[in-house]
Design an enzyme around this catalytic site. Structure first.
Site, mmCIF file in Angstrom:
data_model
loop_
_atom_site.group_PDB
_atom_site.id
_atom_site.type_symbol
_atom_site.label_atom_id
_atom_site.label_comp_id
_atom_site.label_asym_id
_atom_site.label_seq_id
_atom_site.Cartn_x
_atom_site.Cartn_y
_atom_site.Cartn_z
ATOM 1 N N ASP A 176 57.283 22.237 10.280
ATOM 2 C CA ASP A 176 57.406 21.237 11.352
ATOM 3 C C ASP A 176 57.287 19.861 10.721
ATOM 4 O O ASP A 176 57.111 19.735 9.497
ATOM 5 C CB ASP A 176 56.315 21.457 12.433
ATOM 6 C CG ASP A 176 56.744 20.932 13.813
ATOM 7 O OD1 ASP A 176 56.973 19.711 13.932
ATOM 8 O OD2 ASP A 176 56.852 21.729 14.760
ATOM 9 N N GLY B 91 60.277 24.187 13.434
ATOM 10 C CA GLY B 91 59.717 23.480 14.592
ATOM 11 C C GLY B 91 58.620 24.323 15.214
ATOM 12 O O GLY B 91 58.513 24.426 16.431
ATOM 13 N N GLU C 169 65.134 31.222 23.317
ATOM 14 C CA GLU C 169 65.503 30.104 24.187
ATOM 15 C C GLU C 169 65.867 30.613 25.580
ATOM 16 O O GLU C 169 66.216 31.786 25.763
ATOM 17 C CB GLU C 169 66.735 29.362 23.623
ATOM 18 C CG GLU C 169 66.460 28.485 22.412
ATOM 19 C CD GLU C 169 65.835 27.125 22.737
ATOM 20 O OE1 GLU C 169 65.603 26.835 23.932
ATOM 21 O OE2 GLU C 169 65.586 26.359 21.790
ATOM 22 N N ASP D 292 61.696 17.808 7.493
ATOM 23 C CA ASP D 292 62.622 17.426 8.549
ATOM 24 C C ASP D 292 63.754 18.459 8.600
ATOM 25 O O ASP D 292 64.503 18.607 7.620
ATOM 26 C CB ASP D 292 63.177 16.019 8.224
ATOM 27 C CG ASP D 292 64.195 15.545 9.238
ATOM 28 O OD1 ASP D 292 64.522 16.307 10.174
ATOM 29 O OD2 ASP D 292 64.671 14.397 9.081
ATOM 30 N N MET D 293 63.860 19.162 9.696
ATOM 31 C CA MET D 293 64.853 20.248 9.798
ATOM 32 C C MET D 293 66.294 19.737 9.721
ATOM 33 O O MET D 293 67.210 20.516 9.506
ATOM 34 C CB MET D 293 64.637 21.046 11.091
ATOM 35 C CG MET D 293 64.835 20.264 12.357
ATOM 36 S SD MET D 293 64.252 21.195 13.775
ATOM 37 C CE MET D 293 64.324 19.939 15.052
ATOM 38 N N HIS E 95 66.738 23.555 22.381
ATOM 39 C CA HIS E 95 66.963 23.000 23.729
ATOM 40 C C HIS E 95 66.562 21.514 23.813
ATOM 41 O O HIS E 95 66.867 20.856 24.789
ATOM 42 C CB HIS E 95 66.263 23.837 24.806
ATOM 43 C CG HIS E 95 64.768 23.711 24.850
ATOM 44 N ND1 HIS E 95 64.007 24.185 25.904
ATOM 45 C CD2 HIS E 95 63.868 23.191 23.975
ATOM 46 C CE1 HIS E 95 62.738 23.950 25.680
ATOM 47 N NE2 HIS E 95 62.612 23.358 24.522
ATOM 48 N N GLU F 84 69.059 23.115 28.705
ATOM 49 C CA GLU F 84 69.056 24.576 28.668
ATOM 50 C C GLU F 84 70.516 24.996 28.746
ATOM 51 O O GLU F 84 71.289 24.409 29.501
ATOM 52 C CB GLU F 84 68.245 25.159 29.827
ATOM 53 C CG GLU F 84 66.788 24.698 29.873
ATOM 54 C CD GLU F 84 65.962 25.066 28.643
ATOM 55 O OE1 GLU F 84 66.464 25.787 27.755
ATOM 56 O OE2 GLU F 84 64.814 24.611 28.548
HETATM 57 C C1 LIG Z 1 59.277 21.990 22.053
HETATM 58 S S1 LIG Z 1 58.400 22.054 20.558
HETATM 59 C C2 LIG Z 1 58.421 23.798 20.210
HETATM 60 C C3 LIG Z 1 57.243 24.252 19.397
HETATM 61 C C4 LIG Z 1 57.209 25.743 19.083
HETATM 62 N N1 LIG Z 1 58.422 26.230 18.469
HETATM 63 C C5 LIG Z 1 56.883 26.551 20.309
HETATM 64 O O1 LIG Z 1 57.791 27.039 20.976
HETATM 65 O O2 LIG Z 1 55.698 26.667 20.632
HETATM 66 C C6 LIG Z 1 59.566 21.385 19.406
HETATM 67 C C7 LIG Z 1 59.011 21.247 18.009
HETATM 68 O O3 LIG Z 1 60.028 20.696 17.167
HETATM 69 C C8 LIG Z 1 59.404 19.842 16.223
HETATM 70 N N2 LIG Z 1 60.363 18.925 15.625
HETATM 71 C C9 LIG Z 1 60.969 17.856 16.213
HETATM 72 N N3 LIG Z 1 61.773 17.232 15.325
HETATM 73 C C10 LIG Z 1 61.669 17.911 14.148
HETATM 74 C C11 LIG Z 1 62.253 17.750 12.864
HETATM 75 N N4 LIG Z 1 63.125 16.765 12.635
HETATM 76 N N5 LIG Z 1 61.933 18.635 11.894
HETATM 77 C C12 LIG Z 1 61.053 19.640 12.138
HETATM 78 N N6 LIG Z 1 60.467 19.858 13.344
HETATM 79 C C13 LIG Z 1 60.773 19.003 14.342
HETATM 80 C C14 LIG Z 1 58.341 19.157 17.064
HETATM 81 O O4 LIG Z 1 57.353 18.539 16.280
HETATM 82 C C15 LIG Z 1 57.825 20.306 17.913
HETATM 83 O O5 LIG Z 1 56.747 20.967 17.323
#
Ligand SMILES: C[S@@+](CC[C@H](N)C(=O)[O-])C[C@H]1O[C@@H](n2cnc3c(N)ncnc32)[C@H](O)[C@@H]1O
Length: 380
Positions: free
Chosen positions: A245, A222, A313, A266-267, A284, A346
């Site tokens: 991501d 992500g 986090e 997809d994670m 979070h 959180e």
């Molecule tokens: C709040 S952002 C955090 C971004 C980065 N880690 C940072 O702190 O700058 C959450 C990230 O999770 C990614 N995300 C959401 N669902 C996802 C999935 N199923 N698989 C991979 N990434 C995902 C979003 O695209 C986004 O970039």
């Protein structure tokens, strides 16, 4: 002695010698004054709650007008007439905006050699510059965008309905499905995350460099547009970085970072294999069950013997720590999670302990850093 008359209870104090009575009276007066001051402060504070949105709106207006940029490009303080002609706006309205911003110390007034007043930058107004390492403009524009403000109007309904998502009620889909089809909002979000990462990652590098020793490859789960990982690889150049991501996010990542490759996926399905996982401000966004699923996928992608997951986090303290100046930010972030995600939150240390245990991690260390977030180093 206590005398009781109907519902009134009169407590009779023992008679004090003259000096003692004087001192007692002074103390009573002091307490009454203190109480009055506190009441007055609370009375004033309530105005902040009533009109708190005004600050957000005026700062947004300052960003849109480019006030900080104009003063920065001018190379020094600007008078009202210089500023209004540079921004091409009405001096009378600009004067009122600047009066407000000066009052809240975003800009400063300084006398000119001609006896008039000019506006100058402050450390806070420099953070309103669009460019620059410390800029918070992207985060500000995201949080104050109509898309992100709409769910706040649904917060009460969400709390009443227990599981309803404020974001979904406002927009018909969750945040990630929304950004998948709205390129503009996706860019706003990724830029905002990158601006936060530029503040947090240096604190991680400075606060826990030992955690990255011996890591050959690191996957950022992500990781957004790759800013966090780019900064980590710059700090620890022996690491090969994999920024992971959603496909539409990595496709739009516009900045190339040396030593970082982008992988879409997809994670919840799988995470690319690496020596270690870095995951910042992702867990979070999710409820406990999803969090456990993601952490299990992270655990599966690292070597059982030597691997680790580095989680960055927020941790909500359960005790009231008087000296912790950042607690209010953490509590605000928790409210942001409630407005913008379905089940995100959180977590307290106890809640982190639960999800890590359920995801099969055998042990973990927690390290506070000079940031809102802490670092949790979890081992399979
Ligand atoms: C709040 S952002 C955090 C971004 C980065 N880690 C940072 O702190 O700058 C959450 C990230 O999770 C990614 N995300 C959401 N669902 C996802 C999935 N199923 N698989 C991979 N990434 C995902 C979003 O695209 C986004 O970039």
């Amino acid at each position: 002695m206590v005398t009781s008359r109907a519902s009134i209870t009169i407590i009779k104090l023992p008679t004090l010698p003259h000096k003692g009575r004087e001192r007692e009276r002074e103390r009573e007066m002091e307490l009454t004054q203190r109480g009055a001051i506190m009441e007055e402060e609370e009375e004033l504070e309530i105005w902040n709650y009533t009109f708190g949105f005004v600050k957000i709106a005026v700062v947004k207006c300052a960003i849109e007008l480019g006030i900080a940029e104009a003063i920065e490009n001018h190379g020094g303080p600007m008078t009202l007439s210089e500023l209004s002609s540079s921004l091409n706006c009405a001096p009378s309205s600009l004067h009122r905006i600047m009066r407000f911003l000066v009052h809240y110390r975003l800009f400063k007034e300084t006398p000119t050699s001609h006896g008039s007043i000019a506006y100058e930058q402050t450390p806070m107004s420099r953070r309103l510059l669009t460019q620059g390492h410390n800029s918070l403009v992207a985060l500000f524009l995201l949080e104050s965008s109509p898309v992100m403000l709409a769910p706040w109007h649904r917060l009460g309904a969400r709390v009443l309905a227990k599981e309803e998502s404020a974001f979904e009620t406002a927009h018909g889909k969750d945040l990630w499905s929304y950004t998948a089809v709205d390129e503009g909002h996706s860019k706003l979000l990724n830029d905002a995350m990158a601006s936060m990462a530029r503040g947090t990652v240096p604190a991680v590098i400075e606060g826990c460099p030992e955690m990255f020793d011996g890591i050959g490859s690191l996957v950022d789960v992500g990781g957004g547009n790759g800013t966090a990982l780019g900064l980590l690889v710059k700090g620890f150049p022996w690491i090969r970085g994999i920024n992971f991501d959603l496909p539409h996010v990595v496709c739009a990542a516009d900045q190339e970072w040396h030593g970082v490759e982008h992988v879409g996926g997809d994670m919840f399905q799988s995470v690319p294999m690496a020596d270690a996982v870095f995951i910042m401000q992702v867990l979070h966004d999710w409820g406990d069950n999803e969090c456990i699923q993601i952490l299990k996928k992270c655990r599966e992608s690292i070597p059982k013997e030597k691997g680790k997951v580095i989680i960055v986090e927020t941790i909500i303290e359960e005790e009231e720590e008087e000296r912790d100046k950042l607690k209010f930010v953490r509590l605000m972030l928790d409210m942001v999670m409630m407005a913008h995600t379905n089940k995100g939150k959180e977590r307290t240390l106890k809640e982190w302990d639960y999800v890590l245990g359920q995801a099969g991690f055998s042990r973990y260390n927690v390290k506070p850093i000079h940031a809102v977030q802490s670092v949790i180093e979890a081992f399979p």
